[in-house]
Design an enzyme around this catalytic site. Structure first.
Site: not given
Ligand code: OAD
Ligand code: ZN
Length: 244
Positions: A99, A117
């Site tokens: 993503q 994305h």
């Molecule tokens: P989020 O910011 O929603 O989630 C990030 C995740 O990474 C959280 O569950 C954290 O607990 C975890 N995390 C943080 N540090 C970490 C580490 N060192 N190792 C492993 N995990 C860790 O980001 P996404 O899930 O990528 O979309 O968000 C999905 C989409 O929402 C994005 O692509 C974007 C956003 O709105 C668009 O812009 C269309």
């Protein structure tokens, strides 16, 4: 940290492996995640900076937001987690479905990457068929114009309400995987967030790597509550012992 023997066994048997990745995998490269305290969406109304309507209303505002992100990302390098996923291509029919728009999986050497994305280093014209790479940071002109026709350029990223890239292929990969990882994603944004569930329904072993609980935790066969670099390093060392 200890990787469960049963997970090592599954990986030794597996042929097709896939990983859905999110902002968490790039957090250790210094790129902020979206949700939570200090997250990227905090202070930015999503509908203004990440929708077609928001762009139509104020393209300069949207471009300033992306320009700032590009400036913050320009020195980011792939971390050990990106590199291990790339390395796994040597041993498996391996796919990364991300993503993230930072391009770090390809930079780490992964070839089989689906950027659901889009990519923040690509631009496309809002009028003609022009699309290309643009790595200028900061941009000299905001909003930038198409070199072919002079119309507005937009970032080649997927905004809310737009169809994601490669979704059919991503679903096919999820259905065909033996082991499916969900790494560093809050698993809240669909269709990406459906992929681990589809994989599970079609018989994959689902592995979550995330310090925090997510909707995927409910169905995961293995949960590793660690940072992506720590978890993947430990897993890769175990596999290496078995020379897989
Ligand atoms: P989020 O910011 O929603 O989630 C990030 C995740 O990474 C959280 O569950 C954290 O607990 C975890 N995390 C943080 N540090 C970490 C580490 N060192 N190792 C492993 N995990 C860790 O980001 P996404 O899930 O990528 O979309 O968000 C999905 C989409 O929402 C994005 O692509 C974007 C956003 O709105 C668009 O812009 C269309
Ligand atoms: Zn054009």
């Amino acid at each position: 940290m200890q990787i469960p023997d049963a997970l090592v066994d599954e990986m030794l048997k597996a042929k097709r492996v896939a990983a859905l990745t999110g902002a968490g995998i790039s957090a250790e490269s210094g790129i902020p995640t979206f949700r939570g305290a200090g997250g990227l969406w905090e202070g930015y109304p999503v509908e203004k900076v990440a929708t077609v309507e928001g762009f139509a209303e104020d393209p300069a505002l949207v471009w300033r937001f992306y320009d700032e992100r590009r400036v913050n990302m320009r020195n980011a390098r792939p971390n050990l987690a990106h590199k291990i996923l790339a390395e796994l291509e040597k041993h498996y029919d391996m796919w990364v479905i991300t993503q993230n728009i930072d391009g770090l999986h390809r930079e780490a050497g992964s070839k089989n990457v689906i950027e659901l994305h889009g990519n923040i280093w690509r631009v496309k014209c809002t009028l003609c068929d022009y699309h290309g790479e643009n790595r200028e940071t900061p941009l000299s002109e905001i909003p930038p114009k198409c070199p072919k026709c002079g119309a507005l350029l937009r970032p080649d990223v997927v905004w809310f309400g737009e169809p994601v890239n490669g979704v059919e292929k991503a679903f096919r990969i999820a259905k065909e995987s033996d082991v499916f990882f969900s790494i560093g994603t809050s698993a809240l944004v669909h269709p990406a967030a459906s992929l681990p569930f589809i994989a599970k329904d079609y018989g994959a072993t689902v592995v979550e790597i995330n310090p925090q609980r997510t909707p995927v935790s409910v169905i995961a066969d293995f949960i590793i509550r660690e940072k992506a670099t720590v978890a993947l390093d430990a897993l890769f060392r175990e596999l290496y012992k078995h020379k897989k």
